[in-house]
Design a protein around this motif. Structure first.
Motif, mmCIF file in Angstrom:
data_model
loop_
_atom_site.group_PDB
_atom_site.id
_atom_site.type_symbol
_atom_site.label_atom_id
_atom_site.label_comp_id
_atom_site.label_asym_id
_atom_site.label_seq_id
_atom_site.Cartn_x
_atom_site.Cartn_y
_atom_site.Cartn_z
ATOM 1 N N ILE A 1 43.930 30.445 49.083
ATOM 2 C CA ILE A 1 43.234 31.297 48.116
ATOM 3 C C ILE A 1 43.431 32.748 48.534
ATOM 4 C CG2 ILE A 1 40.983 31.870 47.126
ATOM 5 C CD1 ILE A 1 40.189 28.920 47.614
ATOM 6 N N ILE A 2 44.013 33.542 47.637
ATOM 7 C CA ILE A 2 44.526 34.864 47.988
ATOM 8 C C ILE A 2 44.024 35.917 47.007
ATOM 9 C CG2 ILE A 2 46.627 36.190 48.437
ATOM 10 C CD1 ILE A 2 48.101 33.417 48.526
ATOM 11 N N PRO A 3 43.449 37.030 47.481
ATOM 12 C CA PRO A 3 43.100 38.131 46.572
ATOM 13 C C PRO A 3 44.353 38.634 45.852
ATOM 14 C CG PRO A 3 42.059 38.440 48.708
ATOM 15 C CD PRO A 3 43.044 37.312 48.865
ATOM 16 N N HIS B 1 26.564 34.284 57.495
ATOM 17 C CA HIS B 1 26.967 33.042 58.163
ATOM 18 C C HIS B 1 28.042 33.233 59.230
ATOM 19 C CE1 HIS B 1 24.668 30.243 55.631
ATOM 20 N NE2 HIS B 1 24.892 31.109 54.652
ATOM 21 N N HIS B 2 28.848 34.300 59.103
ATOM 22 C CA HIS B 2 29.914 34.522 60.082
ATOM 23 C C HIS B 2 29.796 35.859 60.804
ATOM 24 C CE1 HIS B 2 32.060 30.876 59.198
ATOM 25 N NE2 HIS B 2 32.059 31.142 57.910
ATOM 26 N N LYS B 3 28.770 36.626 60.473
ATOM 27 C CA LYS B 3 28.529 37.922 61.132
ATOM 28 C C LYS B 3 29.740 38.837 61.032
ATOM 29 C CE LYS B 3 24.768 35.826 62.209
ATOM 30 N NZ LYS B 3 23.634 35.919 61.251
ATOM 31 N N MET B 4 30.430 38.767 59.872
ATOM 32 C CA MET B 4 31.600 39.606 59.633
ATOM 33 C C MET B 4 31.383 40.432 58.371
ATOM 34 S SD MET B 4 34.855 37.097 60.528
ATOM 35 C CE MET B 4 34.602 36.082 59.086
ATOM 36 N N VAL B 5 31.682 41.718 58.474
ATOM 37 C CA VAL B 5 31.624 42.595 57.304
ATOM 38 C C VAL B 5 33.019 42.679 56.692
ATOM 39 C CG1 VAL B 5 31.158 44.923 56.459
ATOM 40 C CG2 VAL B 5 29.736 43.952 58.267
ATOM 41 N N VAL B 6 33.145 42.268 55.436
ATOM 42 C CA VAL B 6 34.415 42.388 54.733
ATOM 43 C C VAL B 6 34.196 43.215 53.472
ATOM 44 C CG1 VAL B 6 35.326 40.219 55.616
ATOM 45 C CG2 VAL B 6 34.093 40.232 53.438
ATOM 46 N N GLU B 7 35.280 43.706 52.908
ATOM 47 C CA GLU B 7 35.166 44.479 51.674
ATOM 48 C C GLU B 7 35.134 43.548 50.470
ATOM 49 O OE1 GLU B 7 39.662 45.940 50.846
ATOM 50 O OE2 GLU B 7 38.799 46.584 52.755
ATOM 51 N N GLY B 8 34.836 44.119 49.313
ATOM 52 C CA GLY B 8 34.696 43.318 48.108
ATOM 53 C C GLY B 8 35.931 42.520 47.758
ATOM 54 N N ALA B 9 37.117 43.117 47.954
ATOM 55 C CA ALA B 9 38.359 42.403 47.640
ATOM 56 C C ALA B 9 38.480 41.132 48.466
ATOM 57 C CB ALA B 9 39.563 43.309 47.891
ATOM 58 N N ALA B 10 38.133 41.209 49.739
ATOM 59 C CA ALA B 10 38.197 40.035 50.609
ATOM 60 C C ALA B 10 37.161 39.000 50.211
ATOM 61 C CB ALA B 10 37.986 40.450 52.068
ATOM 62 N N ALA B 11 36.013 39.471 49.720
ATOM 63 C CA ALA B 11 34.915 38.568 49.357
ATOM 64 C C ALA B 11 35.173 37.816 48.053
ATOM 65 C CB ALA B 11 33.611 39.357 49.247
ATOM 66 N N THR B 12 36.187 38.212 47.282
ATOM 67 C CA THR B 12 36.471 37.489 46.033
ATOM 68 C C THR B 12 36.801 36.024 46.311
ATOM 69 O OG1 THR B 12 38.790 38.216 46.095
ATOM 70 C CG2 THR B 12 37.272 39.503 44.730
ATOM 71 N N GLY B 13 37.546 35.782 47.378
ATOM 72 C CA GLY B 13 37.911 34.406 47.720
ATOM 73 C C GLY B 13 36.698 33.580 48.108
ATOM 74 N N ILE B 14 35.801 34.175 48.900
ATOM 75 C CA ILE B 14 34.578 33.477 49.307
ATOM 76 C C ILE B 14 33.699 33.220 48.087
ATOM 77 C CG2 ILE B 14 32.551 33.530 50.792
ATOM 78 C CD1 ILE B 14 35.144 33.450 52.353
ATOM 79 N N GLY B 15 33.576 34.237 47.223
ATOM 80 C CA GLY B 15 32.775 34.076 46.011
ATOM 81 C C GLY B 15 33.304 32.958 45.129
ATOM 82 N N VAL C 1 41.379 30.526 53.089
ATOM 83 C CA VAL C 1 40.994 31.693 52.303
ATOM 84 C C VAL C 1 41.412 32.937 53.076
ATOM 85 C CG1 VAL C 1 39.101 32.928 51.166
ATOM 86 C CG2 VAL C 1 38.988 30.428 51.432
ATOM 87 N N VAL C 2 42.195 33.796 52.459
ATOM 88 C CA VAL C 2 42.662 35.013 53.117
ATOM 89 C C VAL C 2 41.611 36.111 52.970
ATOM 90 C CG1 VAL C 2 44.466 36.774 53.228
ATOM 91 C CG2 VAL C 2 45.073 34.396 52.691
#
Length: 321
Positions: free
Chosen positions: A175-177, A273-287, A302-303
């Motif tokens: 799964i790739i942004p 859950h992972h104590k990692m701050v990512v930007e919105g683009a990265a969070a699209t895959g998690i969402g 998930v990238v």
């Protein structure tokens, strides 16, 4: 049609080895429990520039000869590519001008300036910034380092897939942004070349999803940009797109549009859950994963593409949650 060769990706891996170290893959127990899948996170936000873009930028710049390098490089970017180009230029001691739109978040602008790049804010879209780069190329002889539609850039991003196959050879779906398509094209080309059955899913925000609309229309289109938490996915794909549009057409199995609320959810989930701050683009895959019902039993990667996000954005989201 052959858009890229496996040799180019392996050459990229060797070329960028002094700048780019393999990034980890993390097994996500929370996401695996939630989906019934085996979910792994490819941590591309752990590069010193905070995003995967370092791979392509390093490969392109290091492919240039010394005479060209001395005149400097320029690029147009919503932030992450510009940061990566500036980082490589600073390491090599060459001039660098980054042209950006006025939509680029303050955190990314500050990072560019700390890397001693000359920053030019041009208009409200990446297309306008691109036009300014063309002027710098004509007037000053600088080399334009394109963000995505370039063989060396795509090959650089393709090195991610080599690592995924080494770290998680049982992968069924990646799964790739998706924005300009350089990241997806590089990964998908390598994955499909090695194992055609691997499913490639591209995820992007609903607002200003240029590649998604272009694929639907069968040709590159221009869309007006608007605010999105996934600001790194903004920008056009170029009406004369040579590589990433046809490669995305050829190699992507499914494109998904993600709601802003899902992007927020993905960002908060990763933080909690992972104590990692990512930007919105990265969070699209998690969402997307959090709302998927077709991943059960699959081995999924998930990238996580980047972490360059304003602190205020994170604080506001935490206050809302």
């Amino acid at each position: 049609m052959t858009y890229l060769s496996f040799r180019e990706v392996w050459e990229a891996k060797k070329r960028i080895s002094s700048f780019v170290h393999p990034t980890p893959i993390l097994y996500s127990e929370p996401l695996s429990d939630h989906t019934g899948a085996h979910v792994h996170l490819k941590l591309e936000h752990t590069h010193p520039t905070g995003s995967f873009k370092l791979r392509g930028a390093a490969n392109k710049i290091l492919s240039l000869d010394d005479k060209v390098l001395k005149k400097g490089v320029t690029t147009f970017s919503t932030g992450n590519h510009g940061i990566s180009v500036a980082y490589v230029a600073a390491e090599l001691g060459i001039p660098c001008t980054v042209c950006i739109s006025n939509r680029v978040p303050k955190a990314k602008v500050n990072r560019l300036k700390k890397l001693h790049a000359s920053v030019e804010v041009v208009g409200s879209s990446q297309d306008e910034a691109e036009a300014r780069c063309a002027e710098l190329e004509r007037e000053d002889g600088m080399t334009v380092i394109k963000p995505f539609d370039d063989r060396e850039i795509i090959a650089g991003q393709g090195t991610i897939a080599l690592e995924i196959m080494e770290q998680c050879p049982e992968v069924d779906e990646v799964i790739i942004p998706l924005s300009g398509g350089g990241l997806l094209s590089g990964i998908a080309f390598v994955m499909k070349s090695m194992e055609p059955s691997i499913h490639i899913t591209g995820v992007t925000m609903k607002k200003g999803a240029v590649m998604h609309e272009s694929l639907a229309k069968g040709k590159p289109v221009i869309l007006e940009e608007s605010y999105t938490l996934a600001d790194s996915l903004l920008g056009g794909i170029g009406t004369e797109n040579r590589y990433t549009f046809p490669m995305t057409q050829a190699y992507m199995d499914k494109g998904v549009l993600v709601e802003e609320s899902q992007i927020e959810e993905g960002l908060i989930f990763t933080l909690e859950h992972h104590k990692m701050v990512v930007e919105g683009a990265a969070a699209t895959g998690i969402g997307h994963v959090l709302h998927s019902n077709d991943l059960k039993g699959k081995n999924v990667v998930v990238v996580l593409s980047g972490n360059n996000i304003d602190h205020d954005v994170v604080l506001n989201l935490l206050a809302k949650s």
